[in-house]
Design an enzyme around this catalytic site. Structure first.
Site, mmCIF file in Angstrom:
data_model
loop_
_atom_site.group_PDB
_atom_site.id
_atom_site.type_symbol
_atom_site.label_atom_id
_atom_site.label_comp_id
_atom_site.label_asym_id
_atom_site.label_seq_id
_atom_site.Cartn_x
_atom_site.Cartn_y
_atom_site.Cartn_z
ATOM 1 N N TYR A 57 -99.820 51.236 6.193
ATOM 2 C CA TYR A 57 -100.796 52.189 6.713
ATOM 3 C C TYR A 57 -102.022 51.442 7.250
ATOM 4 O O TYR A 57 -102.899 51.021 6.495
ATOM 5 C CB TYR A 57 -101.229 53.187 5.634
ATOM 6 C CG TYR A 57 -100.106 54.008 5.036
ATOM 7 C CD1 TYR A 57 -98.875 54.132 5.674
ATOM 8 C CD2 TYR A 57 -100.277 54.661 3.821
ATOM 9 C CE1 TYR A 57 -97.846 54.887 5.118
ATOM 10 C CE2 TYR A 57 -99.254 55.431 3.267
ATOM 11 C CZ TYR A 57 -98.045 55.524 3.918
ATOM 12 O OH TYR A 57 -97.025 56.279 3.363
ATOM 13 N N GLN A 192 -90.452 59.372 -3.601
ATOM 14 C CA GLN A 192 -91.363 60.019 -2.651
ATOM 15 C C GLN A 192 -90.572 60.381 -1.398
ATOM 16 O O GLN A 192 -90.016 59.510 -0.732
ATOM 17 C CB GLN A 192 -92.528 59.088 -2.305
ATOM 18 C CG GLN A 192 -93.536 59.755 -1.394
ATOM 19 C CD GLN A 192 -94.777 58.929 -1.118
ATOM 20 O OE1 GLN A 192 -95.302 58.923 -0.015
ATOM 21 N NE2 GLN A 192 -95.263 58.210 -2.129
#
Length: 329
Positions: A57, A192
């Site tokens: 990210y 996730q």
């Protein structure tokens, strides 16, 4: 805020967990440092104690912003979730599984899935430095890597737990068969995965398996990267380098708009926004442990946290689900 135990661990995570993909800027049309840090502070001040990030990210920026934001805070009251396994800097020397190419600030980068033991150790050390902490609460394999044996990856995470570098180990984007394979070596605490009103495919097989085997599910993209907030049907524009220009194209937007128009009176009756109603619905679905919600400023962060104050009865949930039949996939 509710705090929920993650799988087979003693970790208690906030039901709304801060998702830090967007503040990295890459693929999101850039970022603002001051606003990003304010968003993290507002989350913490409103009961969101869990922060989910990844090296990918912003190519380290998201982790750095979290590290700066939590400086001086009581670390024992904050849960940091990060990942490993996406390599873009060439350190893998061509090893691993090519994932995609991306351009960032004029740089053309090749991103690989790579989860060898040596790479995991290297990435964790880099993450600890960026996060300015001496341990990670939950380390997750970002994407499966077909070139590295699963047992090697899971053994590496088990070793990191013994060393005190991480408190718990999980995976991300794994289907049921991969979860079963990983569990032969070391049972993941969590998985996730993408889950939303428009994408409920995990309900068929993954959710029952996770519930049966006490594996937590961390749901990402519950608002479909802003689409279910309704604002992109109200002349909201995206920058050219925002990946959502293409992402939203997978949906029948007219059908989504019609659904949101039916949902608006329900949200209004709760004195809530569409985004808040969508988040709360997601936290109430079977098998979902926590829900990731991104925020790029303090206002969005507070709004996300306040979603947990919405009460939805069984009849109201059933009515909403009745409107979602056409979106099952």
């Amino acid at each position: 805020m509710e705090y929920r135990t993650l799988g087979n661990t003693d970790l208690k995570l906030s039901a709304i967990t801060y998702g830090a993909f967007a503040i990295g800027g890459t693929m999101w049309g850039g970022t603002q440092k001051k606003e990003s840090i304010e968003a993290i502070h507002a989350s913490l001040d409103n009961g969101v104690t869990s922060l989910d990030t990844a090296p990918f990210y912003g190519f380290g920026l998201s982790e750095e912003l979290i590290g700066e934001a939590i400086k001086g805070k009581d670390r024992s009251k904050i849960q940091i979730l990060t990942k490993f396994g996406l390599v873009w800097d060439g350190s893998n020397q061509g090893k691993g599984q090519h994932f995609f190419d991306i351009e960032d600030n004029g740089r053309k980068l090749q991103v690989y899935k790579y989860s060898s033991k040596a790479n995991i150790v290297r990435e964790v050390e880099d993450s600890l430095k960026r996060l300015d902490t001496d341990y990670i609460d939950l380390l997750q394999q970002h994407w499966p890597d077909a070139t590295t044996p699963i047992d090697e990856t899971m053994e590496a995470m088990e070793t990191l737990i013994r060393q005190g570098k991480i408190r718990a180990a999980g995976v991300s984007n794994h289907d049921t068969s991969l979860l079963k394979e990983a569990s032969k070596t070391f049972a993941p605490a969590s998985n996730q995965v993408a889950y939303s009103m428009l994408n409920r495919s995990i309900e068929a097989e993954l959710v029952p398996y996770a519930v049966e085997n006490n594996i937590g599910i961390i749901a990402y993209s519950p608002i479909e990267r802003g689409l279910l907030s309704g604002k992109y049907f109200q002349n909201e524009t995206l920058k050219n380098d925002d990946h959502r220009n293409g992402y939203f194209g997978q949906f029948d937007l007219e059908k989504v708009k019609a659904f949101l128009e039916k949902l608006e009176p329900v949200a209004a009756g709760k004195n809530a926004t569409l985004a808040q109603l969508v988040l709360r619905w997601t936290t109430l679905q079977k098998g979902i442990t926590v829900v990731l919600a991104g925020a790029r400023n303090a206002g969005q962060a507070v709004s996300n946290a306040q979603a947990m104050s919405i009460a939805l009865s069984a009849d109201e949930l059933q009515a909403i689900n009745g409107e979602l039949v056409d979106f099952r996939r």
